[in-house]
Motif scaffolding. Structure first.
Motif, PDB file in Angstrom:
ATOM      1  N   PRO A 104       0.840  -1.213   0.000  1.00 44.98           N
ATOM      2  CA  PRO A 104       0.000   0.000   0.000  1.00 44.98           C
ATOM      3  C   PRO A 104       0.871   1.257   0.000  1.00 44.98           C
ATOM      4  CG  PRO A 104      -0.669  -1.550   1.718  1.00 44.98           C
ATOM      5  CD  PRO A 104       0.667  -2.004   1.211  1.00 44.98           C
ATOM      6  N   GLU A 105       0.228   2.391  -0.190  1.00 40.28           N
ATOM      7  CA  GLU A 105       0.910   3.682  -0.163  1.00 40.28           C
ATOM      8  C   GLU A 105       0.226   4.577   0.862  1.00 40.28           C
ATOM      9  OE1 GLU A 105       0.541   5.097  -4.137  1.00 40.28           O
ATOM     10  OE2 GLU A 105       1.959   3.646  -4.995  1.00 40.28           O
ATOM     11  N   ILE A 106       0.966   4.959   1.903  1.00 42.67           N
ATOM     12  CA  ILE A 106       0.429   5.858   2.924  1.00 42.67           C
ATOM     13  C   ILE A 106       0.453   7.278   2.381  1.00 42.67           C
ATOM     14  CG2 ILE A 106       0.728   6.766   5.258  1.00 42.67           C
ATOM     15  CD1 ILE A 106       1.964   4.134   6.058  1.00 42.67           C
ATOM     16  N   ASP A 107      -0.670   7.972   2.544  1.00 47.53           N
ATOM     17  CA  ASP A 107      -0.799   9.350   2.060  1.00 47.53           C
ATOM     18  C   ASP A 107      -0.620  10.313   3.240  1.00 47.53           C
ATOM     19  OD1 ASP A 107      -1.332  11.701   0.850  1.00 47.53           O
ATOM     20  OD2 ASP A 107      -3.312  11.169   0.075  1.00 47.53           O
ATOM     21  N   ARG A 183       0.674  -3.046   5.489  1.00 48.93           N
ATOM     22  CA  ARG A 183       0.725  -4.019   4.403  1.00 48.93           C
ATOM     23  C   ARG A 183      -0.638  -4.682   4.239  1.00 48.93           C
ATOM     24  NH1 ARG A 183       4.425  -9.155   6.312  1.00 48.93           N
ATOM     25  NH2 ARG A 183       3.571  -9.486   8.392  1.00 48.93           N
ATOM     26  N   ALA A 184      -0.900  -5.120   3.014  1.00 51.18           N
ATOM     27  CA  ALA A 184      -2.186  -5.735   2.678  1.00 51.18           C
ATOM     28  C   ALA A 184      -2.079  -7.248   2.787  1.00 51.18           C
ATOM     29  CB  ALA A 184      -2.601  -5.331   1.263  1.00 51.18           C
ATOM     30  N   CYS A 185      -3.199  -7.883   3.132  1.00 52.64           N
ATOM     31  CA  CYS A 185      -3.251  -9.330   3.285  1.00 52.64           C
ATOM     32  C   CYS A 185      -4.490  -9.868   2.575  1.00 52.64           C
ATOM     33  CB  CYS A 185      -3.303  -9.744   4.758  1.00 52.64           C
ATOM     34  SG  CYS A 185      -2.030  -9.005   5.810  1.00 52.64           S
ATOM     35  N   ASN A 186      -4.329 -10.971   1.843  1.00 55.39           N
ATOM     36  CA  ASN A 186      -5.488 -11.684   1.333  1.00 55.39           C
ATOM     37  C   ASN A 186      -5.631 -12.988   2.124  1.00 55.39           C
ATOM     38  OD1 ASN A 186      -3.562 -13.458   0.193  1.00 55.39           O
ATOM     39  ND2 ASN A 186      -3.550 -12.328  -1.747  1.00 55.39           N
ATOM     40  N   LYS A 187      -6.468 -13.896   1.651  1.00 55.33           N
ATOM     41  CA  LYS A 187      -6.714 -15.124   2.396  1.00 55.33           C
ATOM     42  C   LYS A 187      -5.486 -16.026   2.455  1.00 55.33           C
ATOM     43  CE  LYS A 187     -11.149 -14.612   3.376  1.00 55.33           C
ATOM     44  NZ  LYS A 187     -11.650 -14.579   4.762  1.00 55.33           N
ATOM     45  N   ALA A 188      -4.514 -15.793   1.575  1.00 54.10           N
ATOM     46  CA  ALA A 188      -3.367 -16.698   1.483  1.00 54.10           C
ATOM     47  C   ALA A 188      -2.098 -16.128   2.096  1.00 54.10           C
ATOM     48  CB  ALA A 188      -3.111 -17.061   0.015  1.00 54.10           C
TER      49      ALA A 188
END
Length: 433
Positions: A104-107, A183-188
């Protein structure tokens, strides 16, 4: 599969063992024939020898040993035990794996630091509908810019954030900055961290200065309590030492514990007499600052304000032109007043549970608020010509402080709409040189 192989091994070993036993029995049965053949070699008569030869031939032809095959009957072929993975292979080939999420990008523009809370906002570089949640990490630091590896605090983690922003509230701003990353997380799987962002979280942090406190005050960092026996025994002991071998006239110059230099009126020496005062250990020389004070319920008298370093050790807050305060008296009669330069302005307001103190050094303003409702209690308008120190007076009770606080948004809003000078307060708004 392992059980099948073990069973196959046992079967083949048994079959080989059986074949070996048959060969052993056949060889044992052949020993008699060999002995007979050996004896036949000694026959001298031709007719008898021919007869014996025919017998040997017939017995050899009929012997079981000569009908045995020495080739093992079992085979090392294991093809009948192979597993058919065709169905599983087809299933694996049809699987679609989730890609690792991008960072991600923090603004920083969308991030907000206010009211001892920090709101962090971010976005994905491209749309990803497989994102399940985000993880935010933060840590306090005194360094501007990128985090430093050495002497840094550990990251603290907040997991399972569903949106693209999060607010940390109730913080103590005891560091100049805070680092954030997400940070981004998906199911995996979890993706890479964003580039860290540093936000300024500077606020006034101070403790009570025990070296300046009255002997009858017990001081611990951000708490002060009245102690009626705190200094009497020590003062008498010190006076006895000072006057030993001298005339009967007591020395008025030493009233504090230890070998401190003689106090000069106006210096920041230990307070004495009826000045039950303690100052903060950090001077305010510029900027806007805020702290809160809470008094014990049984506290009979206390004052909260600021003072110059030159406040005399016999001086009480609000009774000199170098100090400003609001004073609460619950002894005999209840009074609530603002004090400066020995002038008093009675306040017809209920004393709040917690008092917020706002000091705008550059703007020359000292305001007091109900810390819960942010109602303005009183405001001094002056011109500070020297650095000021937070000041507190306590008699029969105690106070506790909350520092490391930013100026609340409600107070900033009130300051914009208030000019700090009202008709009722003008009598105390004196410029001190």
């Amino acid at each position: 599969m392992i059980n099948s192989i073990k069973q196959e091994q046992a079967r083949k070993l048994q079959e080989l063992q059986s074949q070996l036993s048959q060969c052993n029995n056949a060889l044992e049965n052949s020993e008699e024939l060999l002995e007979f053949a050996t004896r036949s070699l000694d026959i001298k008569e031709a007719e008898e020898f021919s007869k014996a030869a025919r017998q040997i031939k017939d017995r050899v032809t009929m012997a079981s040993a000569f009908r045995l095959s020495l080739k093992p009957k079992v085979s090392d072929n294991m093809t009948h035990l192979m597993v058919d993975f065709s169905q599983e292979r087809q299933m694996l080939q049809t699987l679609k794996f989730l890609p690792v999420p991008k960072a991600p990008e923090i603004d920083p523009i969308e991030c907000l630091v206010a009211d001892n809370s920090v709101t962090v906002a971010w976005k994905m570089p491209e749309e990803d509908n497989k994102i399940d949640h985000f993880m935010l990490e933060y840590r306090k630091t005194n360094f501007d810019g990128l985090p430093r590896v050495k002497d840094e605090r550990c990251w603290e983690t907040i997991d399972n954030i569903k949106g693209t922003e999060y607010t940390l509230s109730g913080l103590k701003f005891d560091s100049k900055y805070m680092n954030f990353r997400v940070r981004a997380c998906n199911k995996a799987v979890a993706g890479e961290y964003s580039d860290p962002v540093t936000l300024e979280t500077k606020a006034l942090n101070f403790s009570l200065d025990n070296s300046s406190s009255h002997l009858n005050l017990r001081v611990e960092d951000t708490c002060v309590e009245w102690d009626p026996t705190g200094g009497k025994g020590q003062e008498n002991k010190i006076k006895g030492k000072e006057n030993k071998g001298r005339s009967g006239t007591p020395s008025p110059k030493r009233t504090s514990v230890g070998s401190r230099p003689p106090a000069i009126r106006g210096s920041r020496d230990r307070f004495t007499g009826e000045s039950y005062t303690v100052l903060g250990d950090t001077a305010i020389e510029s900027g806007q600052h805020y702290w809160e004070v809470k008094a014990q319920k049984e506290c009979k008298s206390y004052s909260v304000g600021v003072a110059y370093k030159t406040l005399g050790k016999f001086d009480q807050l609000g009774k000199t032109n170098t100090s400003w305060c609001i004073h609460v008296n619950n002894w005999l009669q209840n009074t609530f007043a603002a004090k400066h330069n020995n002038k008093v302005k009675a306040l017809d307001i209920t004393v709040p549970e917690r008092i917020g103190v706002f000091c705008d050094f550059d703007g020359g303003q000292l305001s007091f608020y109900d810390a819960n409702s942010k109602q303005l209690l009183y405001s001094f308008k002056t011109k500070f010509t020297q650095p000021v120190l937070p000041g507190f007076m306590v008699w029969c009770g105690g106070l506790s402080l909350s520092t490391g606080m930013q100026v609340p948004s409600a107070v900033r809003t009130l300051q914009k709409s208030e000019n700090g000078m009202t008709g009722s307060a003008s009598s105390l708004n004196i410029v001190t040189q």
